[in-house]
Enzyme design. Structure first.
Site, PDB file in Angstrom:
ATOM      1  N   ASP A  69     -14.531  -6.155   3.178  1.00  0.00           N
ATOM      2  CA  ASP A  69     -14.190  -7.222   4.119  1.00  0.00           C
ATOM      3  C   ASP A  69     -14.449  -6.850   5.582  1.00  0.00           C
ATOM      4  O   ASP A  69     -14.335  -7.696   6.461  1.00  0.00           O
ATOM      5  CB  ASP A  69     -12.744  -7.710   3.925  1.00  0.00           C
ATOM      6  CG  ASP A  69     -11.689  -6.656   4.235  1.00  0.00           C
ATOM      7  OD1 ASP A  69     -12.056  -5.501   4.498  1.00  0.00           O
ATOM      8  OD2 ASP A  69     -10.487  -6.989   4.187  1.00  0.00           O
ATOM      9  N   ARG A  70     -14.820  -5.594   5.841  1.00  0.00           N
ATOM     10  CA  ARG A  70     -15.145  -5.186   7.212  1.00  0.00           C
ATOM     11  C   ARG A  70     -16.629  -4.861   7.323  1.00  0.00           C
ATOM     12  O   ARG A  70     -17.303  -4.640   6.327  1.00  0.00           O
ATOM     13  CB  ARG A  70     -14.313  -3.960   7.621  1.00  0.00           C
ATOM     14  CG  ARG A  70     -12.827  -4.223   7.601  1.00  0.00           C
ATOM     15  CD  ARG A  70     -12.042  -3.030   8.114  1.00  0.00           C
ATOM     16  NE  ARG A  70     -10.601  -3.291   8.007  1.00  0.00           N
ATOM     17  CZ  ARG A  70      -9.687  -2.801   8.823  1.00  0.00           C
ATOM     18  NH1 ARG A  70     -10.044  -2.009   9.816  1.00  0.00           N
ATOM     19  NH2 ARG A  70      -8.414  -3.080   8.662  1.00  0.00           N
ATOM     20  N   SER A 105     -11.103  -4.992  14.786  1.00  0.00           N
ATOM     21  CA  SER A 105     -11.032  -3.943  13.769  1.00  0.00           C
ATOM     22  C   SER A 105     -12.130  -4.108  12.725  1.00  0.00           C
ATOM     23  O   SER A 105     -11.943  -3.805  11.559  1.00  0.00           O
ATOM     24  CB  SER A 105      -9.648  -3.937  13.115  1.00  0.00           C
ATOM     25  OG  SER A 105      -9.319  -5.217  12.621  1.00  0.00           O
ATOM     26  N   SER A 139      -8.096  -1.369   1.042  1.00  0.00           N
ATOM     27  CA  SER A 139      -9.050  -1.688   2.100  1.00  0.00           C
ATOM     28  C   SER A 139      -9.883  -0.487   2.513  1.00  0.00           C
ATOM     29  O   SER A 139     -10.552   0.125   1.704  1.00  0.00           O
ATOM     30  CB  SER A 139      -8.314  -2.312   3.294  1.00  0.00           C
ATOM     31  OG  SER A 139      -9.228  -2.799   4.248  1.00  0.00           O
ATOM     32  N   HIS A 140      -9.809  -0.122   3.784  1.00  0.00           N
ATOM     33  CA  HIS A 140     -10.637   0.934   4.354  1.00  0.00           C
ATOM     34  C   HIS A 140     -10.014   2.314   4.206  1.00  0.00           C
ATOM     35  O   HIS A 140     -10.572   3.300   4.705  1.00  0.00           O
ATOM     36  CB  HIS A 140     -10.875   0.647   5.836  1.00  0.00           C
ATOM     37  CG  HIS A 140      -9.589   0.455   6.599  1.00  0.00           C
ATOM     38  ND1 HIS A 140      -8.799  -0.655   6.422  1.00  0.00           N
ATOM     39  CD2 HIS A 140      -8.945   1.233   7.500  1.00  0.00           C
ATOM     40  CE1 HIS A 140      -7.728  -0.568   7.197  1.00  0.00           C
ATOM     41  NE2 HIS A 140      -7.788   0.580   7.852  1.00  0.00           N
ATOM     42  N   ASP A 147     -13.272  -2.250   0.525  1.00  0.00           N
ATOM     43  CA  ASP A 147     -13.196  -3.475  -0.269  1.00  0.00           C
ATOM     44  C   ASP A 147     -14.154  -4.561   0.207  1.00  0.00           C
ATOM     45  O   ASP A 147     -14.115  -5.686  -0.291  1.00  0.00           O
ATOM     46  CB  ASP A 147     -11.774  -4.010  -0.296  1.00  0.00           C
ATOM     47  CG  ASP A 147     -11.289  -4.523   1.053  1.00  0.00           C
ATOM     48  OD1 ASP A 147     -11.760  -4.006   2.086  1.00  0.00           O
ATOM     49  OD2 ASP A 147     -10.439  -5.435   1.084  1.00  0.00           O
ATOM     50  N   ARG A 160       0.845  -1.199   0.000  1.00  0.00           N
ATOM     51  CA  ARG A 160       0.000   0.000   0.000  1.00  0.00           C
ATOM     52  C   ARG A 160       0.876   1.243   0.000  1.00  0.00           C
ATOM     53  O   ARG A 160       1.789   1.368   0.800  1.00  0.00           O
ATOM     54  CB  ARG A 160      -0.932   0.017   1.221  1.00  0.00           C
ATOM     55  CG  ARG A 160      -1.982  -1.082   1.185  1.00  0.00           C
ATOM     56  CD  ARG A 160      -2.913  -1.003   2.366  1.00  0.00           C
ATOM     57  NE  ARG A 160      -3.741  -2.201   2.451  1.00  0.00           N
ATOM     58  CZ  ARG A 160      -4.486  -2.510   3.502  1.00  0.00           C
ATOM     59  NH1 ARG A 160      -4.505  -1.708   4.555  1.00  0.00           N
ATOM     60  NH2 ARG A 160      -5.208  -3.616   3.511  1.00  0.00           N
ATOM     61  N   LYS A 169     -11.822 -12.065   5.611  1.00  0.00           N
ATOM     62  CA  LYS A 169     -12.942 -11.547   6.388  1.00  0.00           C
ATOM     63  C   LYS A 169     -14.009 -11.091   5.408  1.00  0.00           C
ATOM     64  O   LYS A 169     -13.708 -10.764   4.255  1.00  0.00           O
ATOM     65  CB  LYS A 169     -12.491 -10.435   7.330  1.00  0.00           C
ATOM     66  CG  LYS A 169     -11.684  -9.343   6.726  1.00  0.00           C
ATOM     67  CD  LYS A 169     -11.006  -8.517   7.832  1.00  0.00           C
ATOM     68  CE  LYS A 169      -9.915  -7.638   7.247  1.00  0.00           C
ATOM     69  NZ  LYS A 169      -8.923  -7.231   8.213  1.00  0.00           N
ATOM     70  N   GLU A 199     -11.855 -10.075  14.271  1.00  0.00           N
ATOM     71  CA  GLU A 199     -10.919  -9.093  14.792  1.00  0.00           C
ATOM     72  C   GLU A 199     -11.703  -7.874  15.272  1.00  0.00           C
ATOM     73  O   GLU A 199     -12.734  -7.522  14.688  1.00  0.00           O
ATOM     74  CB  GLU A 199      -9.929  -8.656  13.707  1.00  0.00           C
ATOM     75  CG  GLU A 199      -9.052  -9.780  13.196  1.00  0.00           C
ATOM     76  CD  GLU A 199      -8.071  -9.320  12.123  1.00  0.00           C
ATOM     77  OE1 GLU A 199      -6.997  -9.938  12.031  1.00  0.00           O
ATOM     78  OE2 GLU A 199      -8.373  -8.364  11.388  1.00  0.00           O
ATOM     79  N   ASP A 235     -16.820  -1.647   4.359  1.00  0.00           N
ATOM     80  CA  ASP A 235     -15.716  -0.741   4.051  1.00  0.00           C
ATOM     81  C   ASP A 235     -15.370  -0.728   2.571  1.00  0.00           C
ATOM     82  O   ASP A 235     -16.100  -1.264   1.732  1.00  0.00           O
ATOM     83  CB  ASP A 235     -14.497  -1.102   4.897  1.00  0.00           C
ATOM     84  CG  ASP A 235     -13.818  -2.381   4.439  1.00  0.00           C
ATOM     85  OD1 ASP A 235     -14.530  -3.278   3.942  1.00  0.00           O
ATOM     86  OD2 ASP A 235     -12.577  -2.500   4.577  1.00  0.00           O
ATOM     87  N   THR A 284      -2.737 -10.080  14.983  1.00  0.00           N
ATOM     88  CA  THR A 284      -3.584  -9.419  14.001  1.00  0.00           C
ATOM     89  C   THR A 284      -3.114  -9.809  12.605  1.00  0.00           C
ATOM     90  O   THR A 284      -1.937  -9.774  12.305  1.00  0.00           O
ATOM     91  CB  THR A 284      -3.518  -7.897  14.187  1.00  0.00           C
ATOM     92  OG1 THR A 284      -4.016  -7.574  15.485  1.00  0.00           O
ATOM     93  CG2 THR A 284      -4.345  -7.173  13.147  1.00  0.00           C
TER      94      THR A 284
END
Length: 569
Positions: free
Chosen positions: A296-297, A381, A127-128, A294, A34, A392, A379, A292, A360
């Site tokens: 996954d959250r 998060s 991600s987020h 992508d 990233r 996730k 998690e 989020d 994590t």
């Protein structure tokens, strides 16, 4: 390993080798690489990393393989898709499955890799983190099981980024990714697939869609799902509206945008402000959820009620066998990341299954799942999932909660008093006790002082003794968490400094590197409460004495200069 030659390209595809030079700073973690989008989109930055990945993979496995490509719709994904496709053809990949418009949420990408029995896949996402020309971009490679590549591969990728000298770029035109169908160049094939089809098929195997549909079609039940202008907007309507019958108004901010409408697509109480306002209003819906960047959250809310991720995974695990067909035979085991509250441990104890405490990082759960030792994991998060895939899964968590709500209200007549998110959570606390939990994030801190703070905490933990007093709390032990993987024997050290007290309360400090600049200090606070009369207290009130002690022990203000956190969860 020698430089890849033209002979290894797919038959019928001409390769135009492009000279390049190594670029510093392409160290790949378990969440991939990233950086700022500007950096990724300049020169050969992305191409160098992708070429290095192809060089790192075993050549006998790479040649003639099939792979998957998709992402979260953020800025630069369209251009990146074409670069990856040309390098894939030039390095011997025979077929690429690409999500339409380059779309694949992370859990769906894992599902497609597994469903198509692909060798692996690329996920274009940060991600987020925010998106756009001035914001973040990221890429990672997932293996044939659908899980992020292990360190033995990511370390090799990094090694090749330091010596890569030539890009094996296929001389083919850009592929139209807007239409489902097959495009061929010699023996190289690109199949543009529906981003939802394989994933939806899997979800229907996991959940009782008829049961959920009955809940969503009730006139006395309402919900709101906020896609935060991110990738799950492409999934919300097909799943919730078309397949399950929820009103179209149930889905908001459901058109994916390259810059997430200039928002921060992180589903927490700070960044999902719009949904939080709705769910804490006078006429709030019965159920609220957000996902989020992508997909996954997830964040779960009830009418004027927030469910912590630590509670969420515990409640899903406690209800899984009864409410979700996929788990009808029971759970093989459960797992949580070390900073996540121990609510899941108490469920595991009652179910008589093992609970694993891991560092994590989702790869640790993947190892347990592949060994059939873990069914449900999470998690703090805002990541929750199960062994149906190896990532996730935000939409899965939403459907898991809807399954529990549907089952609890199966026999409640329309117009009767519905069992809501709050009632389900409070009943869980009554049975298992409540693990009060909060996380303080101090984002964008200078790295050097943060590292010094953590070193100071490590020193204090090493000198601390059982029985030491910290205010009203008595120390059980203090350490820097280390994990020996029970499957592959690998050791992960320095995973978070923790001070654990005799009543189960604890505070933890760790640095997070998921952003593209600066450091984020995360402080985790947890306290167990068995007394039902005290379980309804506001978490910040219940935890304040321990928060004050943690701030004092860490000397956080002195090291970081921060008076208050950026985000409180």
């Amino acid at each position: 390993m020698s430089t890849i030659t033209r002979a290894q390209a797919v038959a019928g595809v001409a390769v135009k080798p492009i000279p390049t030079t190594p670029i510093e700073g392409q160290k790949t973690g378990t969440s991939g690489l990233r950086k700022k989008a500007k950096e990724f989109s300049s020169g050969n930055y992305l191409a160098n990393w992708v070429q290095s990945l192809f060089m790192a993979l075993p050549q006998e496995e790479l040649q003639g393989s099939e792979m998957v490509l998709g992402g979260d719709g953020r800025w630069f994904n369209k251009e990146a898709s074409q670069i990856i496709l040309k390098l894939a053809a030039g390095n011997g990949v025979k077929k690429m499955y690409v999500g339409q418009n380059g779309y694949l949420c992370t859990p769906a990408a894992s599902a497609v890799i597994r469903a198509r029995k692909a060798y692996g896949g690329f996920i274009m996402s940060a991600s987020h983190n925010p998106g756009g020309p001035e914001e973040d971009w990221g890429i990672k490679f997932n293996s044939s099981a659908g899980e992020p590549a292990p360190e033995k591969i990511t370390d090799k990728i990094y090694g090749f980024t330091q010596s890569v000298s030539e890009l094996q770029m296929a001389d083919i035109p850009d592929v139209d990714l807007s239409k489902v169908g097959v495009t061929k160049f010699g023996d190289f094939e690109v199949e543009v697939v529906s981003p939802t089809e394989d994933y939806m098929k899997l979800l229907k195997e996991v959940f009782d869609f008829d049961l959920i549909s009955k809940l969503l079609k009730r006139k006395d039940f309402s919900m709101q799902f906020d896609a935060m202008h991110a990738i799950t907007g492409a999934y919300a309507k097909p799943i919730l509206v078309d397949a399950l019958g929820a009103p179209a108004s149930s889905c908001v901010n459901d058109t994916p945008m390259e810059d997430f409408n200039k928002g921060h697509p992180d589903p927490n109480l700070t960044y999902a402000e719009e949904l939080v306002k709705v769910m804490f209003s006078e006429n709030a819906p019965d159920f609220g959820a957000a996902s989020d960047g992508d997909g996954d959250r997830n964040m779960i809310l009830g009418n004027n009620f927030f469910v912590t991720p630590s509670d969420s995974v515990a409640i899903i695990a406690a209800n899984a066998q009864e409410c979700i067909p996929y788990f009808k035979s029971g759970l093989k085991g459960v797992a949580r990341s070390m900073p996540t509250a121990a609510a899941l441990d108490r469920v595991a104890q009652k179910l008589n299954v093992e609970c694993f405490e891991t560092p994590t990082g989702w790869k640790y759960f993947g190892n347990l799942m592949d060994a059939e030792k873990c069914s449900v994991c999470g998690e703090e998060s805002f990541g929750t999932g199960s062994d149906h895939i190896r990532e996730k899964d935000g939409p899965w968590a939403v459907l898991a909660w809807l399954s529990i709500l549907a089952k609890r209200n199966e026999n409640v007549p329309e117009g009767g008093k519905l069992v809501g998110v709050k009632e389900i959570t409070e009943a869980h606390w009554k049975t298992y006790g409540r693990n009060f939990f909060s996380r303080y994030d101090y984002e964008g801190c200078e790295s050097d002082p943060c590292n010094k703070m953590v070193e100071s905490l490590r020193e204090k933990a090493s000198k601390a003794k059982k029985g030491d007093k910290y205010g009203a709390y008595e120390l059980d032990y203090a350490d820097d968490f280390e994990y020996t993987d029970p499957i592959d024997g690998s050791v992960a050290s320095k995973q978070g400094v923790r001070f654990v007290f005799t009543d189960g309360s604890r505070f933890i400090f760790r640095l997070s590197g998921t952003g593209s600049s600066g450091a984020t200090v995360r402080m985790y606070i947890e306290q167990y409460e068995a007394d039902e009369a005290k379980q309804g207290i506001d978490a910040q009130v219940a935890l304040k004495p321990l928060i004050d002690i943690a701030l004092e022990v860490s000397e956080l203000k002195k090291f970081t200069g921060r008076e208050s956190p950026t985000v409180i969860t």
